[in-house]
Design a protein around this motif. Structure first.
Motif, mmCIF file in Angstrom:
data_model
loop_
_atom_site.group_PDB
_atom_site.id
_atom_site.type_symbol
_atom_site.label_atom_id
_atom_site.label_comp_id
_atom_site.label_asym_id
_atom_site.label_seq_id
_atom_site.Cartn_x
_atom_site.Cartn_y
_atom_site.Cartn_z
ATOM 1 N N UNK A 134 14.281 -22.302 82.043
ATOM 2 C CA UNK A 134 13.690 -22.341 83.384
ATOM 3 C C UNK A 134 13.025 -21.002 83.672
ATOM 4 N N UNK A 135 11.762 -21.049 84.088
ATOM 5 C CA UNK A 135 11.000 -19.841 84.414
ATOM 6 C C UNK A 135 10.531 -19.884 85.858
ATOM 7 N N UNK A 136 10.636 -18.761 86.554
ATOM 8 C CA UNK A 136 10.090 -18.634 87.909
ATOM 9 C C UNK A 136 9.969 -17.149 88.248
ATOM 10 N N UNK A 137 8.721 -16.679 88.477
ATOM 11 C CA UNK A 137 7.469 -17.414 88.311
ATOM 12 C C UNK A 137 7.237 -17.760 86.843
ATOM 13 N N UNK A 138 6.317 -18.682 86.541
ATOM 14 C CA UNK A 138 6.056 -19.068 85.166
ATOM 15 C C UNK A 138 5.828 -17.853 84.274
#
Length: 257
Positions: A134-138
């Motif tokens: 999971x990435x945030x921000x991308x």
């Protein structure tokens, strides 16, 4: 000049208003999660999938408890992966807010022999253990959810950006039988890293006999502490997606072959 339509947004969709303010440590777009202690994930029905039997790219509305849309998630995968690998396919999942801003990106790599509890080395080897990042921000990894392997119960580990276990998720034993036989909600309980305290739940909700038997549409409810770090709330959305493909959608594999 015509504006580009926002994916997942249509006229009449009731949306959640973006909270004011925000913290410097909060990734852009995750401000919505600061006010929430539960989410509802509704997979959209693909009529052509029902008619043809072919797997289409999955799409999901992510709502709050009032039914307001918070995010929209859509899968990116190849036709060959969906056709031959089915529920075990590699994919990326883009999660946008109601303005079309990509706030979360997930990626599930293809693993050689991963499956819901059937791999003999799934609890020992990273090459076999199913996972989603999971990435945030991308581009910035905030969590990883890994199939930890268990002979008796579905078991996932939720890890933070430093690869430290934050939660364990344990599911019901009936998910391992790989048959569409349950006529009630399936609870995947979220525990602290020591495994002692239950802090939340991911429930695959029974959608009725017609939908369960003739479609692959899934509905989930996610519950978590309201003061939980928003990055971990986003991680639990990722855990829900891994549960969907690994334990729920896999029950339909081979039906149309």
């Amino acid at each position: 000049m015509a504006t580009k339509p926002i994916i997942g947004f249509s006229a009449g969709t009731e949306v959640m208003s973006k909270p004011a303010g925000g913290s410097p440590s909060c990734p852009p777009g995750l401000e919505y999660l600061t006010q929430l202690d539960q989410l509802i994930v509704h997979q959209q029905l693909e009529l052509m999938e029902v008619i043809t039997g072919f797997d289409f790219k999955n799409r999901y509305q992510i709502k709050n408890s009032l039914g307001q849309q918070v995010y929209f998630a859509y899968e990116e995968s190849t036709f060959c992966c969906r056709c031959w690998c089915q529920s075990h396919r590699e994919f990326s999942m883009t999660v946008t807010d109601n303005t079309g801003l990509e706030v979360i990106r997930m990626h599930r790599p293809w693993k050689y022999c991963s499956s819901a509890g059937s791999c003999c080395c799934a609890d020992a080897a990273d090459c076999c253990s199913d996972e989603i990042t999971v990435e945030s921000p991308p581009g910035q990894v905030i969590a990883k959810i890994r199939h930890a392997g268990s002979k008796w119960l579905p078991h996932l580990e939720v890890k933070d950006a430093t690869d430290q276990v934050v939660f364990h998720i344990w599911g019901p034993s009936c998910c391992l039988c790989q048959t569409v036989c349950c006529t009630e909600d399936l609870d995947f309980k979220i525990y602290t890293k020591d495994g002692e305290t239950e802090v939340g739940n991911i429930a695959k909700q029974w959608a009725g006999a017609v939908r369960e038997c003739f479609t692959k549409v899934s509905h989930f409810g996610i519950q978590f502490p309201i003061d939980l770090d928003v990055k971990m709330k986003a991680a639990l959305i990722g855990a829900t997606m891994l549960i969907e493909y690994l334990y729920i959608e896999s029950q339909h594999d081979g039906e149309n072959q």
